[in-house]
Design a protein around this motif. Sequence first.
Motif, PDB file in Angstrom:
ATOM      1  N   ARG A   1     157.659  40.418  48.189  1.00  0.00           N
ATOM      2  CA  ARG A   1     158.045  41.410  47.201  1.00  0.00           C
ATOM      3  C   ARG A   1     156.909  41.529  46.187  1.00  0.00           C
ATOM      4  NH1 ARG A   1     162.934  40.145  44.341  1.00  0.00           N
ATOM      5  NH2 ARG A   1     163.241  42.376  44.081  1.00  0.00           N
TER       6      ARG A   1
ATOM      7  N   ASP B   1     160.188  34.919  54.605  1.00  0.00           N
ATOM      8  CA  ASP B   1     160.791  35.801  53.623  1.00  0.00           C
ATOM      9  C   ASP B   1     159.894  37.012  53.418  1.00  0.00           C
ATOM     10  OD1 ASP B   1     162.871  34.057  53.315  1.00  0.00           O
ATOM     11  OD2 ASP B   1     162.027  33.059  51.544  1.00  0.00           O
ATOM     12  N   LYS B   2     160.513  38.159  53.121  1.00  0.00           N
ATOM     13  CA  LYS B   2     159.766  39.394  52.872  1.00  0.00           C
ATOM     14  C   LYS B   2     158.970  39.247  51.576  1.00  0.00           C
ATOM     15  CE  LYS B   2     160.517  44.244  52.006  1.00  0.00           C
ATOM     16  NZ  LYS B   2     161.430  45.144  51.321  1.00  0.00           N
TER      17      LYS B   2
END
Length: 157
Positions: free
Chosen positions: A20, A17-18
Amino acid sequence: MADTLSKLAKPEGATRDKIRKGRGVGSGLGKTAGRGQKGQYARRGTFKPWFEGGQTPLARRLPKRGFTNIFKAVVAEVNVSDLEAFEAGAKVDEAALRARGIIKGKFDRIKVLGRGELTKAVTVTAHSFSKSAQEKIAKAGGKTVLLAQAQAAAAAE
């Protein structure tokens, strides 16, 4: 074959997942977003590739050497062998050399050098000639015209 290709998928765990950053304290990378407290690394986005963190840069540590003459004349060199591309009796000047692709780009002077052989009589107009080039052109029955002389003759007419 088409059936197999349509069912291809990445293996488990191949994509993450990116991250953030700056999305609240509970995210683990909130508030300072992993940059720590204060200082240039917390404030600045990126650094110039040559930035050495306040150390005297390499370009300033090394001594200056040499000299570049900005007024140096750019000379286009043409060899006698290049003149073989022209027909016998042809007048060879800057325009003719450019048309054949022998000289290109910007330059201040044209100099004919003596590399190669010439079998055709041609009239060559240039800023300067090497001694061997003059001899080879004359031996082939051709003529050498210095550009300064050609311009003076044209002005006299």
